[in-house]
Design a protein around this motif. Structure first.
Motif, PDB file in Angstrom:
ATOM      1  N   UNK A 248       3.759 -21.212 119.296  1.00  0.00           N
ATOM      2  CA  UNK A 248       5.181 -20.887 119.348  1.00  0.00           C
ATOM      3  C   UNK A 248       5.522 -20.177 118.053  1.00  0.00           C
ATOM      4  N   UNK A 249       6.803 -19.865 117.815  1.00  0.00           N
ATOM      5  CA  UNK A 249       7.115 -19.048 116.639  1.00  0.00           C
ATOM      6  C   UNK A 249       8.494 -19.362 116.078  1.00  0.00           C
ATOM      7  N   UNK A 250       8.632 -20.550 115.470  1.00  0.00           N
ATOM      8  CA  UNK A 250       9.893 -20.872 114.808  1.00  0.00           C
ATOM      9  C   UNK A 250       9.635 -21.722 113.581  1.00  0.00           C
ATOM     10  N   UNK A 251      10.615 -21.740 112.693  1.00  0.00           N
ATOM     11  CA  UNK A 251      10.492 -22.493 111.448  1.00  0.00           C
ATOM     12  C   UNK A 251      11.857 -23.019 111.039  1.00  0.00           C
ATOM     13  N   UNK A 252      11.843 -23.952 110.089  1.00  0.00           N
ATOM     14  CA  UNK A 252      13.075 -24.545 109.576  1.00  0.00           C
ATOM     15  C   UNK A 252      13.076 -24.439 108.058  1.00  0.00           C
TER      16      UNK A 252
ATOM     17  N   UNK B 243      17.272 -21.632 110.909  1.00  0.00           N
ATOM     18  CA  UNK B 243      16.211 -21.534 111.916  1.00  0.00           C
ATOM     19  C   UNK B 243      15.680 -20.110 111.864  1.00  0.00           C
ATOM     20  N   UNK B 244      14.378 -19.956 111.695  1.00  0.00           N
ATOM     21  CA  UNK B 244      13.797 -18.635 111.510  1.00  0.00           C
ATOM     22  C   UNK B 244      12.498 -18.516 112.291  1.00  0.00           C
ATOM     23  N   UNK B 245      11.811 -17.394 112.121  1.00  0.00           N
ATOM     24  CA  UNK B 245      10.526 -17.185 112.776  1.00  0.00           C
ATOM     25  C   UNK B 245       9.445 -18.000 112.076  1.00  0.00           C
ATOM     26  N   UNK B 246       8.542 -18.562 112.854  1.00  0.00           N
ATOM     27  CA  UNK B 246       7.472 -19.360 112.284  1.00  0.00           C
ATOM     28  C   UNK B 246       6.486 -18.537 111.468  1.00  0.00           C
ATOM     29  N   UNK B 247       6.180 -17.323 111.943  1.00  0.00           N
ATOM     30  CA  UNK B 247       5.189 -16.525 111.231  1.00  0.00           C
ATOM     31  C   UNK B 247       5.699 -16.064 109.869  1.00  0.00           C
ATOM     32  N   UNK B 248       7.025 -16.000 109.687  1.00  0.00           N
ATOM     33  CA  UNK B 248       7.579 -15.661 108.372  1.00  0.00           C
ATOM     34  C   UNK B 248       7.310 -16.764 107.356  1.00  0.00           C
ATOM     35  N   UNK B 249       7.237 -17.990 107.835  1.00  0.00           N
ATOM     36  CA  UNK B 249       7.234 -19.145 106.937  1.00  0.00           C
ATOM     37  C   UNK B 249       5.891 -19.854 106.861  1.00  0.00           C
TER      38      UNK B 249
ATOM     39  N   UNK C 203      16.774 -18.321  96.052  1.00  0.00           N
ATOM     40  CA  UNK C 203      18.208 -18.398  96.246  1.00  0.00           C
ATOM     41  C   UNK C 203      18.611 -19.209  97.461  1.00  0.00           C
ATOM     42  N   UNK C 204      17.644 -19.720  98.205  1.00  0.00           N
ATOM     43  CA  UNK C 204      17.939 -20.469  99.437  1.00  0.00           C
ATOM     44  C   UNK C 204      17.392 -21.885  99.356  1.00  0.00           C
ATOM     45  N   UNK C 205      16.067 -22.008  99.433  1.00  0.00           N
ATOM     46  CA  UNK C 205      15.446 -23.321  99.397  1.00  0.00           C
ATOM     47  C   UNK C 205      14.078 -23.280 100.036  1.00  0.00           C
ATOM     48  N   UNK C 206      13.445 -24.436 100.179  1.00  0.00           N
ATOM     49  CA  UNK C 206      12.073 -24.476 100.689  1.00  0.00           C
ATOM     50  C   UNK C 206      12.000 -24.452 102.215  1.00  0.00           C
ATOM     51  N   UNK C 207      10.887 -23.993 102.729  1.00  0.00           N
ATOM     52  CA  UNK C 207      10.593 -24.116 104.151  1.00  0.00           C
ATOM     53  C   UNK C 207      10.110 -25.534 104.416  1.00  0.00           C
ATOM     54  N   UNK C 208      10.707 -26.210 105.377  1.00  0.00           N
ATOM     55  CA  UNK C 208      10.310 -27.580 105.680  1.00  0.00           C
ATOM     56  C   UNK C 208       9.305 -27.660 106.824  1.00  0.00           C
ATOM     57  N   UNK C 209       9.317 -26.667 107.712  1.00  0.00           N
ATOM     58  CA  UNK C 209       8.369 -26.690 108.824  1.00  0.00           C
ATOM     59  C   UNK C 209       8.203 -25.279 109.365  1.00  0.00           C
ATOM     60  N   UNK C 210       6.976 -24.940 109.779  1.00  0.00           N
ATOM     61  CA  UNK C 210       6.705 -23.636 110.391  1.00  0.00           C
ATOM     62  C   UNK C 210       5.678 -23.817 111.502  1.00  0.00           C
ATOM     63  N   UNK C 211       5.953 -23.251 112.673  1.00  0.00           N
ATOM     64  CA  UNK C 211       5.069 -23.393 113.812  1.00  0.00           C
ATOM     65  C   UNK C 211       4.694 -22.016 114.367  1.00  0.00           C
TER      66      UNK C 211
END
Length: 367
Positions: A244-248, A218-224, A232-240
């Motif tokens: 609001x300001x969160x992403x997955x 779970x991360x910041x939406x504006x980052x994604x 080294x991690x994987x793809x962003x599946x959702x960003x809002x």
């Protein structure tokens, strides 16, 4: 060479909470549920001593008891319903103070083990005032239960004529609004000029989580924005973002501990998510400023960055953060509170509540 250096800058950030195996797993420091790990505790105690004048032993006591007080405040807020008027933690004791509008509410608060405090305005009235303030770029507004007011923050970077109009409107609400000044531009704390979609952007990882056997961050939406693939991690599946300001972010690295990097070889275990409370002493981790601590200043803040970027429901703090810290975790001991959103890079920083992102994505924090 520049591209290689920037890629390496991203990896330790993700290792903070997600893929430590990529760059070497920090050695965890045992911390029972509800307590700060030693490194974070040291920084938090230093902040509390400097801002309140209490001695280190009293500051340590505050850190040990404040989360229970925060939970009590949020529980009473729900029980009071339409009569709710907010609450806060006494920074010198960590105990719960709950605002009340009438005698029955005061009796309920006392019975629950908190201290009632009579105020003039309730949460509903202050929220209506907040909603009536038409923010302009580089301004924010949120509720401060300590003063029973809406706190309007105006940066010196706000457009002068628009700011003057906003301040004039604020004066019309009398003592229900308090104005504070800030310096610099309010903006998401990602390094300027970097494009998150090309793997160059520097952000910080938030919280490891899982759903259906798959690990996520779970991360910041504006980052994604743009749904980038994190190397080294994987793809962003959702960003809002905005609103609001969160992403997955899908974490395919195979390493997803429920702990935060404290940047000295130790970690802060995270056992659960919770809601922040005004007056609460909190810390954050991020790749740029590492571990910094401060206190919660206001809740449910609306922040206007300009260019149509307005975010609601943020938590305002007096904690320093800088570019590259975006997305990094905020915590009170083993309770995760949110992800770094934006700030003025001086003394005002906002974070997105973690509980809202968990509810939106239906994930559970990793143990």
């Amino acid at each position: 060479m520049e591209k290689r250096l920037r890629q390496r800058a991203v990896l330790p950030v993700v290792a903070a909470c997600a893929t430590a195996a990529v760059v070497g797993t920090p050695v965890a420091v045992a911390a029972p549920d509800g307590t700060f790990a030693p490194t974070a505790a040291s920084v938090a105690i230093g902040h509390l001593v400097a801002t309140t004048g209490v001695d280190p032993a009293r500051a340590a006591h505050v850190l040990a008891v404040q989360r229970a007080g925060a939970v009590r405040i949020h529980d009473l807020d729900r029980r009071l319903g339409a009569r709710a008027a907010g609450g806060y933690l006494d920074p010198r004791t960590g105990s719960a103070v709950v605002n009340v509008l009438d005698a029955p509410s005061a009796e309920l608060v006392r019975a629950a083990g908190a201290t009632p405090r009579a105020v003039r305005y309730g949460t509903a009235e202050l929220k209506s005032v907040q909603a009536a303030l038409e923010l302009v770029p580089n301004t924010s507004a949120g509720l401060d239960p300590r003063s029973d007011q809406v706190v309007l923050t105006v940066s010196d970077a706000a457009p002068p004529e628009q700011a003057a109009g906003l301040l004039d409107a604020a004066r019309g609400f009398g003592d229900r609004v308090r104005v504070e000044r800030a310096r610099g531009v309010f903006r998401p704390l990602v390094y300027d000029g970097d494009e998150i979609s090309d793997g160059q952007s520097v952000c910080s990882a938030g919280f490891n989580s899982n759903k259906g056997g798959q690990n996520y961050i779970i991360d910041a939406g504006h980052c994604a924005q743009g749904l980038p693939y994190w190397q080294g991690i994987g793809p962003t599946e959702d960003a809002r973002f905005p609103g609001t300001d969160y992403s997955l972010i899908r974490n395919d690295s195979g390493d997803a501990p429920g702990a935060v990097n404290l940047y000295d070889g130790s970690t802060q275990p995270i056992a659960k998510a919770g809601d922040a409370t005004v007056g609460e002493q909190i810390c954050k981790s991020g790749r740029t400023t590492q571990v910094t601590c401060g206190s919660v200043q206001a809740l449910n803040e609306t922040v206007d960055y300009g260019d149509g970027q307005t975010v609601r429901g943020m938590v305002k703090t007096d904690t320093h953060a800088d570019h590259g810290d975006s997305g990094g975790p905020w915590y009170d001991g083993s309770t995760g509170l949110g992800m770094t959103g934006a700030g003025d890079t001086v003394s005002v920083t906002w974070f997105q509540p973690l509980t809202a992102a968990i509810a939106a994505y239906g994930v559970a924090l990793n143990p």
